[in-house]
Structures are given as C-alpha cells and as structure tokens.
Motif scaffolding. Structure first.
Motif, PDB file in Angstrom:
ATOM      1  N   GLY A   1       0.805  -1.218   0.000  1.00 31.41           N
ATOM      2  CA  GLY A   1       0.000   0.000   0.000  1.00 31.41           C
ATOM      3  C   GLY A   1       0.837   1.266   0.000  1.00 31.41           C
TER       4      GLY A   1
ATOM      5  N   THR B   1       2.858   4.715   0.993  1.00 28.44           N
ATOM      6  CA  THR B   1       3.669   5.310   2.044  1.00 28.44           C
ATOM      7  C   THR B   1       2.993   6.642   2.330  1.00 28.44           C
ATOM      8  OG1 THR B   1       5.570   4.254   1.044  1.00 28.44           O
ATOM      9  CG2 THR B   1       6.021   5.967   2.669  1.00 28.44           C
TER      10      THR B   1
ATOM     11  N   HIS C   1      -0.281   9.785  -5.817  1.00 31.22           N
ATOM     12  CA  HIS C   1      -0.481  10.338  -7.164  1.00 31.22           C
ATOM     13  C   HIS C   1      -1.170   9.294  -8.039  1.00 31.22           C
ATOM     14  CE1 HIS C   1       2.982   8.073  -8.672  1.00 31.22           C
ATOM     15  NE2 HIS C   1       3.756   8.610  -7.736  1.00 31.22           N
TER      16      HIS C   1
ATOM     17  N   GLY D   1      -0.243   7.727 -10.520  1.00 33.69           N
ATOM     18  CA  GLY D   1       0.598   6.562 -10.830  1.00 33.69           C
ATOM     19  C   GLY D   1       0.401   5.486  -9.769  1.00 33.69           C
ATOM     20  N   ASN D   2       0.383   5.896  -8.502  1.00 33.91           N
ATOM     21  CA  ASN D   2       0.106   4.939  -7.420  1.00 33.91           C
ATOM     22  C   ASN D   2      -1.262   4.293  -7.642  1.00 33.91           C
ATOM     23  OD1 ASN D   2       1.403   7.468  -5.318  1.00 33.91           O
ATOM     24  ND2 ASN D   2       2.485   5.593  -5.806  1.00 33.91           N
TER      25      ASN D   2
ATOM     26  N   ALA E   1      -1.594   1.269  -9.800  1.00 33.57           N
ATOM     27  CA  ALA E   1      -1.345  -0.012  -9.113  1.00 33.57           C
ATOM     28  C   ALA E   1      -2.585  -0.437  -8.327  1.00 33.57           C
ATOM     29  CB  ALA E   1      -0.134   0.118  -8.205  1.00 33.57           C
ATOM     30  N   TYR E   2      -3.210   0.497  -7.618  1.00 32.86           N
ATOM     31  CA  TYR E   2      -4.352   0.107  -6.781  1.00 32.86           C
ATOM     32  C   TYR E   2      -5.570  -0.278  -7.620  1.00 32.86           C
ATOM     33  CZ  TYR E   2      -1.225   2.598  -3.634  1.00 32.86           C
ATOM     34  OH  TYR E   2      -0.112   3.024  -2.965  1.00 32.86           O
TER      35      TYR E   2
ATOM     36  N   GLY F   1       2.080  -5.588  -6.551  1.00 32.49           N
ATOM     37  CA  GLY F   1       2.651  -4.239  -6.442  1.00 32.49           C
ATOM     38  C   GLY F   1       2.994  -3.754  -7.832  1.00 32.49           C
ATOM     39  N   GLY F   2       3.653  -2.612  -7.905  1.00 28.35           N
ATOM     40  CA  GLY F   2       4.151  -2.137  -9.200  1.00 28.35           C
ATOM     41  C   GLY F   2       5.500  -2.804  -9.481  1.00 28.35           C
TER      42      GLY F   2
ATOM     43  N   ASP G   1       8.297  -1.652  -9.785  1.00 25.03           N
ATOM     44  CA  ASP G   1       9.403  -1.120  -8.973  1.00 25.03           C
ATOM     45  C   ASP G   1       9.511  -1.826  -7.624  1.00 25.03           C
ATOM     46  OD1 ASP G   1       6.954  -0.047  -8.272  1.00 25.03           O
ATOM     47  OD2 ASP G   1       7.777   1.856  -7.589  1.00 25.03           O
ATOM     48  N   ASN G   2       8.475  -2.567  -7.237  1.00 22.54           N
ATOM     49  CA  ASN G   2       8.535  -3.306  -5.972  1.00 22.54           C
ATOM     50  C   ASN G   2       9.306  -4.624  -6.083  1.00 22.54           C
ATOM     51  OD1 ASN G   2       5.178  -2.338  -4.943  1.00 22.54           O
ATOM     52  ND2 ASN G   2       7.147  -1.461  -4.368  1.00 22.54           N
TER      53      ASN G   2
ATOM     54  N   GLY H   1       2.714  -2.490 -14.714  1.00 22.66           N
ATOM     55  CA  GLY H   1       3.643  -1.554 -15.345  1.00 22.66           C
ATOM     56  C   GLY H   1       3.371  -0.135 -14.861  1.00 22.66           C
ATOM     57  N   TYR H   2       4.206   0.765 -15.279  1.00 23.50           N
ATOM     58  CA  TYR H   2       4.108   2.146 -14.794  1.00 23.50           C
ATOM     59  C   TYR H   2       3.079   2.977 -15.552  1.00 23.50           C
ATOM     60  CZ  TYR H   2       8.582   1.424 -12.457  1.00 23.50           C
ATOM     61  OH  TYR H   2       9.576   0.971 -11.664  1.00 23.50           O
ATOM     62  N   LEU H   3       2.565   3.942 -14.847  1.00 17.16           N
ATOM     63  CA  LEU H   3       1.901   5.060 -15.506  1.00 17.16           C
ATOM     64  C   LEU H   3       3.046   6.017 -15.843  1.00 17.16           C
ATOM     65  CD1 LEU H   3      -0.901   6.236 -16.216  1.00 17.16           C
ATOM     66  CD2 LEU H   3      -0.738   7.578 -14.132  1.00 17.16           C
TER      67      LEU H   3
ATOM     68  N   LYS I   1       8.510   7.280 -15.791  1.00 17.38           N
ATOM     69  CA  LYS I   1       7.620   6.861 -14.704  1.00 17.38           C
ATOM     70  C   LYS I   1       7.084   8.083 -13.965  1.00 17.38           C
ATOM     71  CE  LYS I   1       7.786   4.623 -10.189  1.00 17.38           C
ATOM     72  NZ  LYS I   1       8.608   4.284  -9.046  1.00 17.38           N
ATOM     73  N   MET I   2       5.768   8.115 -13.749  1.00 19.00           N
ATOM     74  CA  MET I   2       5.224   9.200 -12.929  1.00 19.00           C
ATOM     75  C   MET I   2       5.691   8.975 -11.501  1.00 19.00           C
ATOM     76  SD  MET I   2       1.283  10.404 -12.228  1.00 19.00           S
ATOM     77  CE  MET I   2       0.978  11.156 -13.799  1.00 19.00           C
TER      78      MET I   2
HETATM   79  P1  AMP Z   1       4.954   3.948  -2.858  1.00 19.98           P
HETATM   80  O1  AMP Z   1       4.016   4.799  -2.025  1.00 19.98           O
HETATM   81  O2  AMP Z   1       6.004   4.700  -3.589  1.00 19.98           O
HETATM   82  O3  AMP Z   1       5.518   2.789  -2.036  1.00 19.98           O
HETATM   83  O4  AMP Z   1       4.087   3.284  -4.012  1.00 19.98           O
HETATM   84  C1  AMP Z   1       2.874   2.623  -3.767  1.00 19.98           C
HETATM   85  C2  AMP Z   1       2.512   1.735  -4.930  1.00 19.98           C
HETATM   86  O5  AMP Z   1       2.384   2.496  -6.141  1.00 19.98           O
HETATM   87  C3  AMP Z   1       3.545   0.660  -5.243  1.00 19.98           C
HETATM   88  O6  AMP Z   1       2.871  -0.555  -5.510  1.00 19.98           O
HETATM   89  C4  AMP Z   1       4.261   1.169  -6.466  1.00 19.98           C
HETATM   90  O7  AMP Z   1       4.770   0.119  -7.240  1.00 19.98           O
HETATM   91  C5  AMP Z   1       3.133   1.879  -7.194  1.00 19.98           C
HETATM   92  N1  AMP Z   1       3.589   2.957  -8.123  1.00 19.98           N
HETATM   93  C6  AMP Z   1       4.342   4.046  -7.835  1.00 19.98           C
HETATM   94  N2  AMP Z   1       4.514   4.818  -8.950  1.00 19.98           N
HETATM   95  C7  AMP Z   1       3.844   4.203  -9.957  1.00 19.98           C
HETATM   96  C8  AMP Z   1       3.620   4.514 -11.374  1.00 19.98           C
HETATM   97  N3  AMP Z   1       4.111   5.614 -11.939  1.00 19.98           N
HETATM   98  N4  AMP Z   1       2.873   3.644 -12.091  1.00 19.98           N
HETATM   99  C9  AMP Z   1       2.341   2.530 -11.518  1.00 19.98           C
HETATM  100  N5  AMP Z   1       2.513   2.189 -10.216  1.00 19.98           N
HETATM  101  C10 AMP Z   1       3.251   3.009  -9.436  1.00 19.98           C
END
Ligand code: AMP
Ligand code: ZN
Length: 466
Positions: free
Chosen positions: A30, A32, A38, A40-41, A44-45, A230-231, A233-234, A262-264, A270-271
């Motif tokens: 979830g 942070t 944003h 982008g987050n 993922a959700y 997760g995304g 990046d996780n 994948g990313y937005l 990456k956003m």
């Molecule tokens: P964080 O608060 O940075 O730990 O991110 C929370 C969730 O958002 C994680 O599952 C990340 O992988 C995902 N996330 C962050 N930035 C992006 C993005 N630009 N596109 C898709 N998922 C993202």
C-alpha cells in the motif's frame, strides 16, 4: 476456462489455483503515507482492484490486505520537517487515501494494517532470523539480513549471485539491483528519528521498510498465501527482501504468485514524486474530471504494459463513457415496469463468455472492453428498431450489473453525474444565455427524468440529486 495470471516468479502465465482450493488470500503493498498518493500509485491500486473483483467473478472468496506504510525514512523525515508527531502527520494522508479510493470506486480491502501497529510481530520475525543465523548486528547497533546465507536470494528479480559482494550493507530502504547487499531489518536510533523509536532486544530503534510487509502479510494471511502484488518497482529490492526474510524465518514458501503492474508514464518517464511529473487525484478532480473518468483511463491499458498519461485521453474517455451512459438509459427505458428476466437476446448472449475469455487470459482488458462495446453497438441498433422486450431488457440489465461488479465503470456512481447529465447542464447554460426559455425548460425536464435538478447559485449552476 481457468483464470490464468502472469506470475513474475516463473515469468509465465499460470492457472490461479488457491492454496486451499477456494479462498484467495492476497497482499498488496500500500501507500507510504507521507504525502497524497499520485495517479501513478492509483494505477497499481486499480490493477489490484480489478484483480480482486475478477477473482470474485470466478467464484473464489477473497481476503485482501493492503498495508499503510506509516513509518519509514520518508514519513519520519517529512513529519519532522512539519514539526508534527508521526501519527498525527500520517493521519492526514491516510484519511486522504481512503477518500481517494472511494472516488475511484475501488472496493475496500478486508484489512488495512498500519505498520506502527505491528512492531512486536516484526521483532518476533527478526528474533527468529537471528536464531536461524540470517541476521546480525552491525557496529552501529542496526540489525542486517545476510543475503549470502539465503541461497535463493535473487530468485524473483533473477539476480546474478556471482556479482554480489558478501558483507556489503545498504542502509536506505530503497536501492537498486546494482547495489544488492545486506539490508536493514532494524535501524538503530539516530537523532534524526526524533521521537519515533521502539525498544527491541537489540536496543532502541525502528524497523526497516521490508520487514513491515513480511510481518503484516503473514500475521493476517498466514505464513503461505496466494498472491502478492505491487508495481514493477517493488520487485527489487522490496519483494525480493520480503521473500528472503519470510521464507528464511518460516522455512515455507511465502507467496505462491507474484503479480506486478507496469508504470503510468508521462513522456516515457515513470510518474513519480522524485521526478516531479505527477498529478494527485485531487488535482485532476479539481480540473473538472470525474473519478469515473480517471478510473476508466487507469483501467484501459493491459496492467503489465506501461500506460501513457495525457489529459487528452481523459477527454476522449468522455465519449466512451457517454456511449455507456446512453446505453444504460435506453435499457432502463426498455425495462419499464417489467421485473422478470427473459432470455438474453441473441446479440447479448455471447457477451459474458467473450468478456470472461478475455479476462481469463491474464486480465486482457482490451478484449473485455471490446465485448462490452460490441454489445452496446448491437444493442443500440436493436433498440432503435424497438426489438427489445421488457424481459430481455431486465436480462441485459442483470448482465450489466454482473460485469460492472468487475469493471466498476459501466454505471455512473449515484452521486456522480453521468457525461450525458453534464452535457445537458452545459446545453442548458447556452439556452439560458440565448434566452431560449422553452429549450431551457425542456432540458430541465430531461434532467429531472434522469434524476437531477439544477440550482442556480452565485458560483454558477449546480447539480443536485432529486
Ligand atoms: P509507494 O508509495 O512509492 O511505495 O508506491 C505505492 C505503490 O504504487 C507501489 O505498488 C508502487 O509500485 C506503485 N507505483 C508508484 N509509482 C507508480 C507509477 N508511476 N505507475 C504505476 N505504479 C506506481
Ligand atoms: Zn510492501
């Protein structure tokens, strides 16, 4: 057809078979909570929301846990900058997060554990890792995980173990593959942590980020569960480290499937907060877009592909949503006073199977949406020739409800005006400016038929539910 999902661990599509045969237990990393999430987050959700909804559509029970990371390097730094106690600081963003989820029609998970409520569970895992020889304390008092001891370290991210430097340590929660090293399980207290501190067998300090998710997931879902998401990046280091800690501590497999979206992206990047190329959901809503339009956008690309964000595609979505709204209105009219469902008309009979066939293939959303719009097209044609009975319309209405339980975009939420309604409101403003009162009255009646009334206020006309 079974539901097949892409497992990052095997790099292939696998049939979803829950460990106990009927109940899918899933953990989603979830937010942070140091700032507003944003969009982008939210990509993922929304991917995770689509997943949980489709799992239910397949007939499985779901228990989803989504954690709130309310203590880590970022939350501590920001709360101290603002001069607020950590809990008070994070509460603003936790409340905002839940409000945003509702705007995007994201179904609530069963549990939202906050990391600060699971410190004893984290300490217990670290104690086990000590007993089993995976953890050690460094000179500064922090406790590290020895990646060299876990022979499977790197299996998710497919790291080359030969390139790793035994004994090297990384203090920060976030680092890249090139710096794979022993990571912090427990961070010894430093003055910069202010009053964020807990006692532990290794002295005062606070947990590292990765141990938080191992503790919350296993406490609420069991030592072995079905899906972890997760995304991308996780994948590294967060999920790699979670696997190392959890499997070393329990001796059991941790998550059966790993799924990553994948990313937005914005202009190919990456956003993210760090690049500054982000929009919070509230910014986008303040610009006049609806939660439903944003949801449609974030849902519309395959979850494993990167999705480019641009306001012009949000604008274009209005046309698609308008078609859906018109179809729903037409169906409601065709239902009339009928309550009993008849068989589906021929043009709708295959919709459900086409939709499910696409979604079964690792959530092929484009195929699923094609099934929806093919039905809208054929349905509008049939209805224009008044070929639809009340009973058939009831059957379609039921089908739409079933499919919308997965998509969450077919119907405008009760409190959110549909595209048709907002366009009528604009047309009314033009009619009034032109002093075309009969037209303005006609539009008012049409809006009333759709369940809305207009109040003219000093800030302009405002829609209200009748
Ligand atoms: P964080 O608060 O940075 O730990 O991110 C929370 C969730 O958002 C994680 O599952 C990340 O992988 C995902 N996330 C962050 N930035 C992006 C993005 N630009 N596109 C898709 N998922 C993202
Ligand atoms: Zn996590």
């Amino acid at each position: 057809m079974p539901f097949r999902i892409y497992n990052t661990m095997s790099r292939s599509k696998e049939e979803l078979l829950p460990i106990d045969g009927e109940h899918v237990r899933m953990y989603t990393c979830g937010p942070t909570v140091y700032n507003y999430a944003h969009i982008g987050n939210f990509r993922a959700y929304i991917f995770e929301d689509l997943l949980r909804r489709y799992i239910k559509f397949c007939g499985f029970k779901v228990t989803q846990v989504q954690n709130l990371t309310d203590v880590d390097d970022k939350t501590i730094r920001s709360s101290i900058e603002q001069g607020l106690p950590l809990k008070e600081y994070t509460k603003t963003y936790i409340d905002a997060f839940f409000a945003d989820l509702a705007k995007l029609n994201i179904e609530p998970a069963e549990y939202y554990p906050a990391a600060t409520d699971y410190i004893p569970e984290m300490i217990a895992i670290i104690e086990t890792l000590f007993e089993k020889g995976y953890a050690y304390q460094s000179e500064d008092g922090s406790v590290y995980y020895s990646i060299d001891k876990f022979t499977e370290y790197g299996k998710l991210a497919r790291l080359d173990r030969k390139g790793m430097r035994p004994g090297a340590r990384v203090e920060q929660d976030e680092y890249d593959k090139d710096n794979a090293a022993d990571f912090a399980l427990w961070k010894a207290y430093v003055l910069e942590d202010g009053d964020v501190v807990w006692d532990s067998p290794w002295g005062r300090g606070r947990p590292g980020w990765h141990i938080e998710c191992s503790a919350m997931s296993m406490k609420l879902l069991g030592e072995s569960f079905d899906i972890h998401t997760g995304g991308v990046d996780n994948i590294f280091p967060h999920h790699e480290d979670e696997i190392a800690q959890s499997e070393a501590a329990t001796g059991k497999p941790y998550s059966k499937y790993w799924m990553h979206c994948g990313y937005l992206v914005v202009d190919g990047k990456k956003m993210s907060k760090s690049l500054g190329n982000f929009h919070t959901l509230r910014e986008v809503l303040d610009m006049g877009y609806t939660g439903r339009e944003v949801r449609y956008e974030l849902l519309s690309g395959h979850y494993r592909q990167s999705l480019n964000f641009a306001f012009k595609s949000l604008d274009a979505n209005r046309t698609a949503l308008k078609r859906l709204d018109e179809f729903s209105t037409n169906i409601k009219e065709a239902v009339g006073s009928e309550t009993e469902a008849d068989d589906l008309p021929e043009w709708a009979a295959k919709t459900r199977s086409k939709f499910a066939e696409a979604m079964d293939d690792d959530m092929n959303i484009s195929g699923a949406m094609a099934a929806i719009f093919d039905t809208v097209h054929a349905g509008n044609k049939a209805m224009s020739k008044t070929l639809l009975s009340g009973g058939q319309a009831v059957a379609i209405s039921n089908l739409w409800k079933e499919l919308d339980a997965v998509l969450g975009i077919l119907e405008a939420p009760a409190e959110e005006a549909s595209v048709e309604v907002t366009e009528l409101l604009e047309a009314r403003a033009i009619a009034r400016a032109e002093k075309n009162w009969p037209e303005s009255d006609r539009i008012r009646d049409r809006l009333a038929g759709l369940g809305w009334t207009v109040k003219d206020t000093p800030e302009g006309p405002k829609l209200r539910r009748l």
